[in-house]
Scaffold this motif. Structure first.
Motif, mmCIF file in Angstrom:
data_model
loop_
_atom_site.group_PDB
_atom_site.id
_atom_site.type_symbol
_atom_site.label_atom_id
_atom_site.label_comp_id
_atom_site.label_asym_id
_atom_site.label_seq_id
_atom_site.Cartn_x
_atom_site.Cartn_y
_atom_site.Cartn_z
ATOM 1 N N GLN A 38 0.998 -0.776 -0.095
ATOM 2 C CA GLN A 38 0.157 0.221 -0.105
ATOM 3 C C GLN A 38 1.116 1.034 0.421
ATOM 4 N N HIS A 39 1.746 1.414 1.083
ATOM 5 C CA HIS A 39 3.059 2.640 1.146
ATOM 6 C C HIS A 39 3.573 2.527 -0.485
ATOM 7 N N PRO B 168 5.011 6.878 -3.557
ATOM 8 C CA PRO B 168 6.307 6.056 -4.544
ATOM 9 C C PRO B 168 7.356 7.153 -4.435
ATOM 10 N N LEU B 169 7.529 7.935 -3.370
ATOM 11 C CA LEU B 169 8.716 8.498 -3.666
ATOM 12 C C LEU B 169 9.374 8.641 -2.352
ATOM 13 N N ILE C 127 3.171 6.082 -13.665
ATOM 14 C CA ILE C 127 3.250 6.355 -12.189
ATOM 15 C C ILE C 127 3.732 4.482 -11.827
ATOM 16 N N ILE C 128 3.174 4.031 -11.734
ATOM 17 C CA ILE C 128 3.683 2.488 -11.697
ATOM 18 C C ILE C 128 4.196 1.715 -12.647
ATOM 19 N N ARG D 76 7.195 -2.841 -10.140
ATOM 20 C CA ARG D 76 6.416 -3.015 -8.532
ATOM 21 C C ARG D 76 4.788 -3.267 -9.395
ATOM 22 N N MET D 77 4.150 -3.316 -9.954
ATOM 23 C CA MET D 77 3.164 -3.786 -10.312
ATOM 24 C C MET D 77 3.234 -5.420 -10.429
ATOM 25 N N LYS D 78 4.566 -6.140 -10.759
ATOM 26 C CA LYS D 78 4.079 -7.585 -10.771
ATOM 27 C C LYS D 78 4.280 -7.851 -9.421
#
Length: 376
Positions: free
Chosen positions: A142-143, A148-149, A256-257, A261-263
């Motif tokens: 979630q974080h 993401p930054l 942005i994702i 990260r999505m995987k």
């Protein structure tokens, strides 16, 4: 034959929780029937043995891969999460499964009072740790998606959450050391590790069981559902803004994702879903028993055994899911199998040793280098 369906001994064998009769003159001792090693219990032991072999090998392989194999290339804040998940699964494998199988076979408890307390404590500790670490992974995802930054603080944040998860597991399992004990009934020559006598009223035991059901299942499920709901909502809003052509959705020409990260997000979602799917039927049957103990006469015995075995299947699912989404883990397994075959060939007197050429599989590019499935 009965199952006390107590969360304090959720992984206890079905027959083993047929506790000794109350020590009072009003209880008809002649009507109490000692449990036995039935055909359904034999099926349970066989299934648990198969799951034990698979879970031990796969989770040990996962632990080695992340600790010193290609999996060590994971982002620094993800490695402790996967190491903790594999460790919790190994606790379930080497504590819950063997104890359940042996207890079903022996029917009675032969381990003495100290082992009774210790092993019941370790069972609940392992179950809490497994659930809480999934919560930590969900909070981390979630974080990572919503902020993401803020990646620089992820490592220390995850370590604090993991410390809290293990500490809470230890604290919540500690009452097992006081309420469980080995009880012997001389009249029927039967010894059992049970909570008999620790609760003066049935509602007190039910309340204790419901408390652990809440901490083991309800609260983790709510937190994980909240985390992934917020993630899905965030992704949905991003798509809506992307359609509207808002420029701030792109940073340096990338989404942005990111794909890595999505995987990782997809992998953790599947891991959480496997936990929910595997354990929900068993917990629901337990709730039914706590409020209607007569349900044991209604439902066949093999259903109780089958649902417990199905719940333990979750321990085997985690390394399989991780391997499906992580090329580095598959590469480590392939390299291990290749070395095993090479060693067998060298030891075989009928087959000459063959030197590996420069184009052999040992020299192939590590998939983790090009595609780190569990990125950040």
């Amino acid at each position: 034959m009965s199952d006390n369906w107590s969360v304090v001994s959720l992984s206890s064998p079905t027959h083993s929780v047929a506790t000794p009769p109350p020590n009072n003159s009003q209880f008809p001792l002649a009507d109490w029937e000692a449990p036995s090693f039935t055909r359904a219990a034999q099926f349970r032991v066989g299934a648990i043995f198969i799951l034990f072999l698979f879970a031990a090998c796969s989770n040990l392989a996962l632990l080695v891969s992340v600790w010193c194999g290609r999996g060590r290339r994971l982002a620094s804040h993800l490695r402790p999460l996967m190491l903790s998940l594999a460790s919790a699964d190994l606790m379930m494998t080497f504590v819950v499964m063997p104890l359940d199988a042996v207890w079903n076979i022996t029917v009675q408890w032969y381990g003495g009072n100290v082992l009774c307390k210790l092993l019941c404590f370790l069972k609940l500790f392992a179950m809490h740790a497994s659930a809480f670490i999934l919560v930590v992974i969900s909070l981390d995802r979630q974080h990572a998606i919503l902020h993401p930054l803020d990646a620089l603080s992820a490592h220390s944040r995850n370590r604090r959450m993991l410390l809290l998860a293990w500490s809470l597991s230890l604290l919540l399992a500690s009452p097992q050391l006081f309420i469980f004990r080995a009880i012997r009934v001389e009249a029927v020559d039967f010894t059992q590790c049970a909570t008999h006598g620790s609760f003066s009223r049935r509602w007190q035991e039910t309340l204790y069981n419901m408390f652990h059901f809440t901490t083991l299942y309800v609260i983790p499920l709510l937190v994980m559902s909240c985390c992934y709901s917020r993630i899905l909502l965030h992704i949905h809003l991003q798509h809506l803004r992307d359609r509207a052509g808002e420029s701030y959705l792109r940073r340096s020409g990338t989404d942005i994702i990111p794909k890595a990260r999505m995987k990782t997000l997809k992998m953790t979602v599947v891991i959480v879903l496997s936990f929910v799917v595997c354990w929900t039927p068993y917990y629901l049957l337990g709730i039914w028993y706590w409020f209607q103990p007569d349900m044991l006469r209604i439902t066949p015995e093999y259903i109780h055994h089958a649902l417990f075995v199905f719940g333990n299947l979750n321990t085997c699912c985690d390394p399989v899911i991780y391997g499906f989404y992580t090329p580095s883990f598959r590469a480590d397994l392939a390299a291990c199998c290749h070395r095993t075959e090479s060693d067998a060939s060298l030891r075989s007197p009928d087959r000459p040793s063959v030197r590996q050429g420069p184009h052999s599989s040992e020299h192939e590019t590590d998939p983790a280098t090009n595609n780190q499935a569990a990125g950040d």
